[in-house]
Design a protein around this motif. Structure first.
Motif, PDB file in Angstrom:
ATOM      1  N   TYR A 103      -6.744 -17.482 -10.640  1.00 26.96           N
ATOM      2  CA  TYR A 103      -8.228 -17.460 -10.858  1.00 26.96           C
ATOM      3  C   TYR A 103      -8.868 -18.186 -11.771  1.00 26.96           C
ATOM      4  N   LYS A 104      -8.225 -18.480 -12.901  1.00 22.47           N
ATOM      5  CA  LYS A 104      -8.979 -19.286 -13.682  1.00 22.47           C
ATOM      6  C   LYS A 104      -9.029 -20.789 -13.231  1.00 22.47           C
ATOM      7  N   ASP A 105      -8.190 -21.221 -12.506  1.00 28.04           N
ATOM      8  CA  ASP A 105      -7.789 -22.366 -11.914  1.00 28.04           C
ATOM      9  C   ASP A 105      -9.035 -22.652 -10.930  1.00 28.04           C
ATOM     10  N   MET A 106      -8.953 -21.245 -10.079  1.00 25.37           N
ATOM     11  CA  MET A 106     -10.070 -21.687  -9.052  1.00 25.37           C
ATOM     12  C   MET A 106     -11.718 -21.469  -9.684  1.00 25.37           C
ATOM     13  N   PHE A 107     -12.077 -20.885 -10.913  1.00 24.80           N
ATOM     14  CA  PHE A 107     -13.211 -21.069 -11.220  1.00 24.80           C
ATOM     15  C   PHE A 107     -13.553 -22.356 -12.001  1.00 24.80           C
TER      16      PHE A 107
END
Length: 110
Positions: free
Chosen positions: A85-89
């Motif tokens: 999720y962090k990489d997506m954001f």
């Protein structure tokens, strides 16, 4: 005698105070409006806006039978999901889209 003179100097007559306020009522209103307009101009055009935001993501899956080995695997899966999720954001394409949309909003505000 001297004590009564000091008391008369220290007392405030409310009727005199009201007369002074009525006499200078227009100037009080004008100065209040000028101070408000000056504050608005400084806030809109002089002070640079500073935007900050923080986010916390809690990822937790519901698991039915948690024994010791399974609990560790579930925790590792949750950590992996958080990283995903962090990489997506924080992906560059999302940031570019966000910056471009903020520019459009800024242009619309002007």
């Amino acid at each position: 005698m001297n004590n009564s003179i000091e008391e008369s100097k220290n007392t405030i007559d409310l009727s005199q105070l009201m007369m002074i306020l009525r006499k200078h009522f227009k100037m009080l209103i004008i100065w209040t409006l000028l101070a408000g307009v000056l504050g608005f101009v400084v806030a809109q055009f002089v002070v640079v806006p500073k935007y900050t935001a923080t986010t916390e993501i809690l990822v937790n899956q519901k698991h039915t039978n948690d024994n010791n080995g399974q609990a560790y695997n579930n925790q590792q899966a949750d950590i992996q999901m958080i990283n995903t999720y962090k990489d997506m954001f924080l992906h560059q394409m999302h940031i570019i889209c966000l910056v471009e949309s903020m520019k459009c909003v800024k242009l619309l505000r002007k």
